[in-house]
Write an enzyme that holds these catalytic residues in place. Structure first.
Site, PDB file in Angstrom:
ATOM      1  N   GLU A 174      -7.711   2.441   2.857  1.00 53.16           N
ATOM      2  CA  GLU A 174      -6.651   2.039   3.795  1.00 53.16           C
ATOM      3  C   GLU A 174      -6.142   3.220   4.617  1.00 53.16           C
ATOM      4  O   GLU A 174      -5.096   3.134   5.254  1.00 53.16           O
ATOM      5  CB  GLU A 174      -5.516   1.385   3.019  1.00 53.16           C
ATOM      6  CG  GLU A 174      -5.917   0.085   2.291  1.00 53.16           C
ATOM      7  CD  GLU A 174      -6.032  -1.139   3.202  1.00 53.16           C
ATOM      8  OE1 GLU A 174      -5.110  -1.387   3.989  1.00 53.16           O
ATOM      9  OE2 GLU A 174      -7.076  -1.818   3.133  1.00 53.16           O
ATOM     10  N   HIS A 262       0.938  -0.444   0.632  1.00 51.75           N
ATOM     11  CA  HIS A 262       0.441   0.901   0.987  1.00 51.75           C
ATOM     12  C   HIS A 262       1.459   1.898   0.449  1.00 51.75           C
ATOM     13  O   HIS A 262       2.653   1.606   0.362  1.00 51.75           O
ATOM     14  CB  HIS A 262       0.343   1.063   2.509  1.00 51.75           C
ATOM     15  CG  HIS A 262      -0.778   0.314   3.135  1.00 51.75           C
ATOM     16  ND1 HIS A 262      -0.611  -0.442   4.279  1.00 51.75           N
ATOM     17  CD2 HIS A 262      -2.078   0.197   2.795  1.00 51.75           C
ATOM     18  CE1 HIS A 262      -1.769  -1.004   4.600  1.00 51.75           C
ATOM     19  NE2 HIS A 262      -2.674  -0.628   3.735  1.00 51.75           N
ATOM     20  N   CYS A 380       3.965   3.274   9.783  1.00 52.39           N
ATOM     21  CA  CYS A 380       2.702   2.518   9.908  1.00 52.39           C
ATOM     22  C   CYS A 380       2.112   2.689  11.289  1.00 52.39           C
ATOM     23  O   CYS A 380       0.911   2.690  11.473  1.00 52.39           O
ATOM     24  CB  CYS A 380       2.973   1.023   9.740  1.00 52.39           C
ATOM     25  SG  CYS A 380       3.754   0.566   8.235  1.00 52.39           S
TER      26      CYS A 380
HETATM   27  N1  LIG Z   1       1.976   0.233   5.835  1.00 62.79           N
HETATM   28  C1  LIG Z   1       1.100   0.542   6.735  1.00 62.79           C
HETATM   29  N2  LIG Z   1       0.621   1.741   6.855  1.00 62.79           N
HETATM   30  N3  LIG Z   1       0.615  -0.404   7.570  1.00 62.79           N
HETATM   31  C2  LIG Z   1       1.174  -1.726   7.687  1.00 62.79           C
HETATM   32  C3  LIG Z   1       0.076  -2.710   7.928  1.00 62.79           C
HETATM   33  C4  LIG Z   1       0.606  -4.131   8.032  1.00 62.79           C
HETATM   34  C5  LIG Z   1      -0.547  -5.090   8.173  1.00 62.79           C
HETATM   35  N4  LIG Z   1      -0.024  -6.389   8.509  1.00 62.79           N
HETATM   36  C6  LIG Z   1      -0.831  -7.351   8.926  1.00 62.79           C
HETATM   37  O1  LIG Z   1      -2.012  -7.159   9.088  1.00 62.79           O
HETATM   38  C7  LIG Z   1      -0.181  -8.696   9.217  1.00 62.79           C
HETATM   39  C8  LIG Z   1      -0.996  -9.491  10.229  1.00 62.79           C
HETATM   40  C9  LIG Z   1      -0.539 -10.931  10.262  1.00 62.79           C
HETATM   41  O2  LIG Z   1      -0.157 -11.480   9.204  1.00 62.79           O
HETATM   42  O3  LIG Z   1      -0.555 -11.510  11.365  1.00 62.79           O
HETATM   43  C10 LIG Z   1      -1.357  -5.159   6.849  1.00 62.79           C
HETATM   44  O4  LIG Z   1      -0.989  -5.958   5.981  1.00 62.79           O
HETATM   45  O5  LIG Z   1      -2.341  -4.397   6.752  1.00 62.79           O
END
Ligand SMILES: N=C(N)NCCC[C@H](NC(=O)CCC(=O)O)C(=O)O
Length: 457
Positions: A174, A262, A380
């Site tokens: 990730e 994460h 993020c």
């Molecule tokens: N914490 C960090 N570094 N990144 C956050 C990523 C959020 C992302 N959300 C999404 O992909 C949601 C997309 C949706 O549901 O439409 C994920 O879960 O991978």
């Protein structure tokens, strides 16, 4: 030579929407039916980039991806014209269509893992795009991400680019969301801290040597552990890091099950400071000891007790998904989302923190609600790249935030983005045309070349 830590934020793409795609990400799961405002989302992101630029930080922009991803839909057997493919997918597989329309590449903390040149055996800055295998809608990002990174950090004298790790769960990666680079100076040898959720080969095979004891490889009980120890070890190997400057830790399975998908939802680090929750890691005392030793004994740990801020509060407010920044004036700033202000326990903790003797001097609050509603906060949205002056002079200058680029990108968003998207809009062939038109123009603005599949047929 002086060195700086640059932040490269992901520009929110024209199809930003809420599709409830991420099991284990509480915000994503609870906002799946809401309408989104892609225009507002992109403008909110640009505001944060510009604010950091105005404070003298080095700020860059990483382009979004081609969405809807027709290339992937055709790989899955949908045929005919672009409009036919969209209609067929909408009818037969709406969840697959939604996954191929996500603007999730905006969260560039997941774009790659970056090792600064002071840490690597060949003295170059190394990038490994994250394969993001755990979620289908994210697993389709890394090839284009790799091309965008290579177009942004093109000079091979200074920058080395690897392909993503093999796209299977054993090497679930990730990216920088589970990686923190500590240092005493950005241009000096640092300590690279990798946080994993599980070990993929820990069961039937001899425990990986870095797993101090068998129990460390506990599986979370409710939500997936997206990132494996073996993925982190592979990246450290690829980047030529020295063992004694690498520390591995396992995310506590209980916090994963509370929605910490994460590490950057429960911890953040910068230079010689770690700001984390007291329940972030399995064997946290040993982790703190290892980090302190690797940092030569000079290491600050701001550990937030559960009786001040619970893990649930941390997940709701994204207190730790903050940016911990060393400002040019020597002060330390914590960039936080507005949600921290509306949670009274978090806000009272933060007020004590900046008024006390901690290394954190001031706070800056941003409205990032469009991103936060999908589980993405300030940290993020950015990929950290520590660079010395030669490397700074070598990366693509068209991607560096400036007053001019800010104006250009705001105008570009105003002209190309919708201010409302609901599920039904994703199959609209007009949205595909709008998105491609916008991105074609963007590759001129950022001088990226033809990085998108639609530009390469
Ligand atoms: N914490 C960090 N570094 N990144 C956050 C990523 C959020 C992302 N959300 C999404 O992909 C949601 C997309 C949706 O549901 O439409 C994920 O879960 O991978």
């Amino acid at each position: 030579m002086k060195a700086f830590e640059a932040n490269f934020d992901g520009l929110v793409g024209p199809t930003h929407n809420y599709s409830g795609l991420s099991f284990g990400n509480v915000a994503s799961q609870s906002n799946g039916a809401h309408a989104s405002n892609p225009k507002l989302a992109a403008l909110q992101g640009l505001q944060k980039m510009k604010a950091l630029h105005d404070m003298g930080m080095v700020q860059g922009v990483l382009a979004p991806q081609e969405r809807p991803d027709l290339f992937t839909l055709r790989r899955l057997g949908f045929t005919g014209s672009d409009a036919d493919v969209l209609a067929q997918a909408a009818k037969e597989a709406p969840r697959i269509l939604a996954a191929c329309c996500s603007a999730s590449s905006m969260w560039t903390a997941n774009a790659a893992t970056v090792s600064p040149s002071a840490d690597t055996s060949d003295g170059k800055v190394h990038f490994t795009p994250a394969n993001l295998t755990n979620k289908f809608h994210r697993s389709i990002e890394h090839e284009t991400t790799g091309r965008i990174l290579q177009a942004t950090f093109a000079d091979q004298n200074y920058f080395a680019h690897h392909p993503a790790l093999p796209g299977v769960e054993h090497f679930g990666d990730e990216g920088a969301a589970n990686h923190t680079r500590f240092c005493h100076g950005y241009g000096e040898q640092g300590v690279e801290f990798f946080v994993f959720g599980r070990s993929a080969f820990g069961s039937r095979y001899p425990e990986p040597k870095n797993c101090p004891e068998p129990k460390i490889c506990l599986e979370p009980k409710k939500y997936p552990a997206r990132h494996t120890l073996e993925a982190s070890q592979a990246v450290a190997r690829l980047h030529g890091l020295s063992d004694r400057h690498v520390v591995y830790a396992q995310q506590h399975p209980d916090v994963i099950d509370a929605g910490v998908f994460h590490n950057d939802v429960i911890a953040v680090g910068n230079r010689d400071t770690l700001f984390c929750h007291e329940q972030a890691f399995l064997n946290q005392a040993a982790v703190k000891q290892q980090l302190t030793e690797a940092m030569g004994g000079h290491f600050n740990i701001i550990e937030v007790p559960a009786n001040h801020v619970s893990v649930e509060d941390a997940v709701q407010s994204y207190l730790f998904n903050s940016q911990l920044l060393s400002l040019p004036n020597g002060r330390t700033l914590l960039v936080i989302p507005e949600e921290c202000k509306s949670n009274e326990r978090v806000w009272s903790y933060l007020s004590e923190l900046v008024n006390g003797s901690s290394p954190i001097d001031e706070l800056k609050v941003f409205d990032l609600k469009q991103s936060m509603s999908n589980g993405g906060g300030p940290a993020c949205l950015r990929l950290r790249v520590a660079m010395n002056e030669a490397e700074l002079a070598a990366f693509n200058p068209a991607t560096r935030m400036s007053d001019k680029l800010f104006t250009t990108l705001n105008d570009w968003v105003e002209r190309h983005y919708r201010d409302r998207i609901v599920d039904a809009d994703l199959a609209d062939p007009q949205l595909l045309i709008e998105s491609r038109t916008a991105l074609d123009e963007l590759t001129q603005i950022l001088q990226l070349g033809s990085v998108y599949p639609f530009q390469r047929v």
